[in-house]
Design a protein around this motif. Structure first.
Motif, PDB file in Angstrom:
ATOM      1  N   VAL A 174       0.841  -1.211   0.000  1.00 55.63           N
ATOM      2  CA  VAL A 174       0.000   0.000   0.000  1.00 55.63           C
ATOM      3  C   VAL A 174       0.871   1.254   0.000  1.00 55.63           C
ATOM      4  N   SER A 290      -5.613   3.216   8.448  1.00 55.73           N
ATOM      5  CA  SER A 290      -7.000   2.789   8.682  1.00 55.73           C
ATOM      6  C   SER A 290      -7.370   3.015  10.137  1.00 55.73           C
ATOM      7  N   LEU A 366      -6.472  -4.447   2.541  1.00 51.98           N
ATOM      8  CA  LEU A 366      -6.145  -3.573   3.662  1.00 51.98           C
ATOM      9  C   LEU A 366      -7.277  -3.627   4.692  1.00 51.98           C
ATOM     10  N   ILE A 367      -6.931  -3.625   5.970  1.00 50.85           N
ATOM     11  CA  ILE A 367      -7.931  -3.515   7.032  1.00 50.85           C
ATOM     12  C   ILE A 367      -8.650  -2.180   6.829  1.00 50.85           C
ATOM     13  N   THR A 368      -9.987  -2.179   6.859  1.00 49.53           N
ATOM     14  CA  THR A 368     -10.726  -0.927   6.627  1.00 49.53           C
ATOM     15  C   THR A 368     -11.006  -0.229   7.956  1.00 49.53           C
TER      16      THR A 368
END
Lengths: 383, 177
Positions: A174, A290, A366-368
């Motif tokens: 990311v 996040s 990706l963890i939101t």
């Protein structure tokens, strides 16, 4: 072009810019997604500043070339991802034992094995610490933004030169591939640290002698006229092999202590929204973005949530966990894109002082912020 | 403008939509805003559905991914079908006129982007810039002055006039809607 100072920049691009600002003049690598742009841009930029870029036949050779270039006096770097990082481990261990400064960028992607080449993960936390065998010193730092990639690449070179140890810049897909607005600092404001040189007055140089009683021997460059022996075998202060138990123990102690005695200089972390926090989310890298989004929402609802973001991953920031014991904090959530690698370390460090939960995701996404919010609410119900 | 606007550009690998996203983000920065650009692609080298995403905001952008796009511009049906489902409820879907309109309740704008690039400019390769022009005319997410500067700074030397024409044709397509 946008102004030279404010620009849209990619994480991998910022890594090369930071490396050049730190004085990198050698790069050897074997391109691999999602780190490829680092090699691509280094290939274009290095020759223009009198540096060398070599695309080697594989990752083993590229790590070997980096160690060789550094022994010859150049600031050297390589960049890779999971499968390549596995292959570099033997020579990383060699650099740890022979105390050769170098920077290894590992842009994490989904694993194990070939895994998910184009998707993000944070599954190499433990590999950066114990990927190579034997007790060894290592420094691992992890950025969360493009600007921080720039700053931390410089810091990686500085730490590596200062302590004569490989420094791993632990990135993720990311942060590596996103482009964001950055404002780069003036070159004149950047602190650059160079390895300790051998004093010209010194005769009979012993390459591994602790002349300054700080555990860090001065380093002669190959070609400077002060020849010395470098080996991956356990060695005495002259650099030649030894199996003497005292020599062995002294060497390992010195290698470990040059890091352990300087954790105040090496360990960096960021605490946000901590003043009255009861629940703290421990995180690093892209996941911190996040978490921060989620905390801003939860704070508006009046929840007492804070964030501890580890910028130095190894050596682990036990001091940051100990500080939390002196505060209003009673619950920790460790958020990371893996099965719980940092979680176990945090648990060990906390010695039962908090309720500790993991927020783990390992599906290539990706963890939101919503998932962080949901976890905070779920954990609140256990209280 | 909303505090955070999320834009998704979708098409087939090679249509230049990642570059279009970069140009859009640079224009936003020229306007003095914050911007983050990212992209998603698979392990294949070319082809397949690809997407480029841009977030523009007046404040800091923490979570860097698009979760509910305000605007989605699609140049192929494959990309449209793959990436349209999380479009914001009152979001805008811009599609090429060659595509069949989906039976969804979004606000849908069908414009001849590919045909304009091919027939009016003579190069389908500039469809990405035509698309940008249309998107900006309709949404006003960045100023026309900034997008023109950003386009001219990014395109290969010698193609400036061609791309400027593409951008202006895009504006016109947006005006007609």
């Amino acid at each position: 072009m946008l102004s030279r100072k404010i620009m849209l920049m990619q994480g991998n691009e910022a890594c090369v810019e930071g490396a050049l600002a730190a004085g990198m003049r050698f790069f050897a690598g074997y391109p691999i997604t999602p780190s490829t742009e680092i090699a691509e841009i280094a290939a274009e930029r290095l020759p223009k500043v009198g540096g060398k870029f070599i695309q080697m036949e594989d990752e083993l050779a590229s790590m070997g070339a980096v160690v060789g270039a550094s022994l010859a006096g150049l600031k050297a770097m390589t960049a890779t991802s999971g499968p390549g990082f596995s292959l570099k481990q033997e020579n990383i261990g060699f650099a740890c034992l022979t105390e050769v400064p170098c920077v290894v960028v590992n842009v994490q992607r989904g694993g194990p094995s070939t895994g998910l080449p184009t998707l993000p993960a944070q599954g190499d936390v433990m590999q950066t610490r114990w990927g190579t065998h034997g007790d060894h010193p290592i420094i691992v730092i992890s950025p969360s933004s493009v600007r921080e990639v720039y700053d931390m690449t410089i810091r990686a070179f500085n730490l590596s030169e200062k302590y004569r140890v490989p420094c791993i810049l632990l990135m993720d897909e990311v942060v590596a591939h996103m482009r964001e607005r950055v404002e780069l600092p003036d070159k004149s404001s950047i602190d650059i640290i160079n390895r300790k040189k051998v004093a010209s007055t010194l005769s009979d140089y012993k390459p591994y002698m602790d002349y300054d009683s700080d555990g860090i021997p001065p380093m002669a460059n190959f070609g400077d006229g002060i020849p010395f022996h470098v080996t991956g075998l356990i060695h005495d202060i002259s650099g030649f092999p030894s199996t003497n138990p005292k020599v062995t123990e002294d060497l390992i102690n010195r290698l470990m202590n040059k890091i352990n005695n300087n954790i105040g200089d090496i360990i960096e972390y960021e605490k946000l929204y901590m003043e009255d926090a009861e629940t703290v989310i421990v995180t690093f890298g892209c996941t911190a973005r996040s978490v921060l989004s989620a905390i801003r929402v939860l704070r508006q609802e009046g929840l007492k949530i804070g964030m501890l973001r580890l910028k130095t991953i190894w050596p682990f920031a036990h001091i940051a966990i100990k500080e939390l014991m002196q505060s209003s904090v009673n619950t920790l959530i460790v958020a990371e894109m893996n099965y719980g690698q940092l979680l176990e370390t945090v648990k060990a460090s906390a010695e039962g002082a908090f309720r500790i939960y993991g927020l783990n995701k390992y599906n290539g996404e990706l963890i939101t912020p919503q998932e962080v919010i949901d976890k905070v609410r779920e954990v609140a119900e256990y209280a | 403008m909303n505090e955070r606007i999320e834009i998704r550009l979708g098409g087939s690998g090679g249509q230049g939509l990642i570059l279009a996203g970069i140009i859009l983000a640079e224009a936003a920065i020229l306007d003095g805003k914050n911007a983050v650009q990212s992209q998603s692609y698979g392990p294949e080298a070319r082809g397949g559905a690809s997407r480029s995403e841009v977030i523009i905001s007046n404040t800091s952008i923490d979570y860097p991914k698009v979760s509910k796009p305000d605007v989605f511009l699609a140049l192929t049906e494959e990309a449209m079908n793959k990436y349209k489902n999380d479009l914001k409820e009152n979001g805008l879907l811009i599609i090429d006129a060659s595509m069949e309109k989906p039976k969804d309740s979004y606000k849908i704008l069908s414009v001849p982007i590919l045909k304009t690039a091919q027939e009016k400019i003579g190069k389908v390769i500039v469809a990405n810039i035509v698309a940008l022009g249309t998107l900006i005319q309709v949404t006003e997410v960045v100023s026309k002055e900034s997008i023109e500067k950003a386009v001219l700074d990014r395109v290969p030397q010698g193609t400036e006039e061609l791309n400027k024409m593409a951008l202006y044709k895009g504006f016109e397509l947006g005006k007609s809607k």
